[in-house]
Design a protein around this motif. Sequence first.
Motif, mmCIF file in Angstrom:
data_model
loop_
_atom_site.group_PDB
_atom_site.id
_atom_site.type_symbol
_atom_site.label_atom_id
_atom_site.label_comp_id
_atom_site.label_asym_id
_atom_site.label_seq_id
_atom_site.Cartn_x
_atom_site.Cartn_y
_atom_site.Cartn_z
ATOM 1 N N ALA A 78 58.977 18.635 33.789
ATOM 2 C CA ALA A 78 59.933 19.690 34.129
ATOM 3 C C ALA A 78 61.066 19.679 33.111
ATOM 4 O O ALA A 78 61.649 18.634 32.822
ATOM 5 N N ASP A 79 61.321 20.840 32.566
ATOM 6 C CA ASP A 79 62.339 21.012 31.532
ATOM 7 C C ASP A 79 63.332 22.061 32.045
ATOM 8 O O ASP A 79 62.928 23.157 32.427
ATOM 9 N N VAL A 80 64.585 21.681 32.094
ATOM 10 C CA VAL A 80 65.627 22.624 32.479
ATOM 11 C C VAL A 80 66.519 22.822 31.264
ATOM 12 O O VAL A 80 67.037 21.852 30.714
ATOM 13 N N THR A 81 66.625 24.046 30.825
ATOM 14 C CA THR A 81 67.425 24.334 29.647
ATOM 15 C C THR A 81 68.455 25.396 30.021
ATOM 16 O O THR A 81 68.099 26.436 30.571
ATOM 17 N N THR A 82 69.721 25.088 29.780
ATOM 18 C CA THR A 82 70.753 26.064 30.136
ATOM 19 C C THR A 82 71.597 26.406 28.912
ATOM 20 O O THR A 82 71.795 25.577 28.032
ATOM 21 N N HIS A 83 72.045 27.624 28.893
ATOM 22 C CA HIS A 83 73.010 28.032 27.879
ATOM 23 C C HIS A 83 74.072 28.866 28.577
ATOM 24 O O HIS A 83 73.772 29.936 29.109
ATOM 25 N N ILE A 84 75.259 28.329 28.620
ATOM 26 C CA ILE A 84 76.345 29.053 29.271
ATOM 27 C C ILE A 84 77.329 29.497 28.203
ATOM 28 O O ILE A 84 77.810 28.681 27.404
ATOM 29 N N GLU A 85 77.588 30.767 28.184
ATOM 30 C CA GLU A 85 78.524 31.315 27.190
ATOM 31 C C GLU A 85 79.819 31.729 27.868
ATOM 32 O O GLU A 85 79.816 32.584 28.747
ATOM 33 N N HIS A 86 80.893 31.115 27.421
ATOM 34 C CA HIS A 86 82.215 31.551 27.871
ATOM 35 C C HIS A 86 82.668 32.620 26.877
ATOM 36 O O HIS A 86 83.151 32.302 25.792
#
Lengths: 378, 249
Positions: free
Chosen positions: A234-242
Amino acid sequence: MSAVSPIEARKAEALESFRVRGMPHRRFEHWRYSDLRAVLDAGQVAAAGTAHWQIGEVPDGVEVFDLAKPAPPDWVVKNLGNIGNRPTMEEASLAFAQGGAALRVAKDRKIPQILPLTVSSTGNLRLLIVLEEGACLTLAETHAVDAGLLRNVGVEIALGRGAELTHVRIAPNAPKSFTVEHIAVGEARDARYRAHFANFGSRLSRTELHLVLREEGAEAHISGVNVLGGESHADVTTHIEHAAGKTHSTQQFKHVAGGKSRSAYQGKITVREGANGSDSRQTAKAVLTSTRAEADLKPELIIFADDVKCAHGAAVGDLDAESLFYLRSRGIPEREARRLLVRAFLEEAVAEIGNDELRAAVWRDIEAVLPRALEQAR
Amino acid sequence: MLEIKNLHAAVDGKEILQGLTLTVEAGKMHAIMGPNGSGKSTLSYVLAGREGYEVTAGSISYDGHDLLQLKTEERAAKGIFLAMQYPVEIPGVSTLTFLKTALNAQRRARGDSELDAMSVLKLVRKKAEALQVSEEMLKRPLNVGFSGGEKKRLEILQLSLFEPKLAILDETDSGLDIDALKLVADGVNATRSPQRGMLVITHYQRLLTYIVPDRVHVLAGGRIVAEGGKELALELEAKGYAQVAKEPA
């Protein structure tokens, strides 16, 4: 001569883009821990068909549109395929899915009950969730397990001013399938997205979130657990842009990997120029319960603004030997002591789920998987 | 009840216990005194069965069992309790949940029926009061944010709750001010019984003013070098370990 609808145009564009870019693989940025190309080719994705979806009783104030039907309403035309950065597998779901669900909560409607949405069968699927200004919804996304080869879901979420979405996604162990889900979220001023991703692994499981805090006051609170045994991945990849100032994001991920499983978390935070006064926190921790298990945690911060708060931490380790000894010295058998410590380790992330019913559901699934996640592989 | 004969034990390949012989009797309070590095904590960990503490020679017989053949949790279920010098903090496990899990695990191992949450709570409350362990402490994660005194009181609460046959108290006085020490000592004294053997391990004589031992054993260089009654503790305090250790046991 009939004009091509905007949705058809976006689908055609997506198809072309997927043809050019092809399957993601290890040398793609952010696909290091999930080599999809090695196990699946583009033809199989195209031929996978369309997965099924089912929504429980639709509460008053929620509008549902079946994307397989003709003549989509304006709010679907405006948003479908139009939110987020469209990475390659999302292009595929847009290009190949012949259906899906679109939900809209009208302005200022606060839906008190949980809306359950179940994805089943094999294939590509699109989901679109639109919360208008001041709307409020709790969505429970669950996945039925079957022997299908691929489930590739593209989710788009548009949150209007002050809207609040709680999104709990539970992906049960699907040892025979490849499961990919891309979630794109766009948030207007003062909107709030709370999500929890509970992953119990598949042959290759990828959950990717791309979230943009577009306007001041927008918030995102993401948590999740990976609890893996056997040969699950299981791979969780996040990208949060402020993208705007005074935005706030928190991330809390806890992973447990036993057997010969592999767990990955990649968390990228981008603070755009001028997004002053933004605050982001990110924690990812993994416990390995087997010498053959693997966990990879990769935080990444890219900051173009001044006057921002960014905190991150990542750690991989074994269960604490001293704690284990303490519990055993009180008569608690080793197996039970390990289970207790793993539960305790996960607690912080699961506690992020504010809804009692959904938190209990996640704990039930964790309990069911724990015996395998605590197995030592030879 | 406990017979240790010619015990040699090593940690990371270094021999710490070098031929320790000691007998603990039921109904008696034994005190082991010794300077830093004499092997006091090693002895307590060997008795509790901690991994990494390797017994290289000698034997330990406990209540008719070869203790060294038993796993840590089996020893606990058979009535060995070690009150630790540094109780661990375990976030995510509430103190009460821990107590219930441990108590029921021991009961299960002994073939007794498990107690429900309500019965455990009643039992714990009864024991907790005397030790000034509050309801609020019981709700908190195990030992997390507890003061030194609170941690030690929780250890003694477990001693009182589990009712072991053999209680080992490792440096129970460390980090306690005089009021906390008295409270803990009262708690320990309340558990003295003709069926229970007790072994108090301490660096200082101070604790033995409040927990009066029947026998005092002096540990130095991994062996018992002197033994006597409670007056030996006072002699140690006056002369120091170096002097007493030189005199023949």
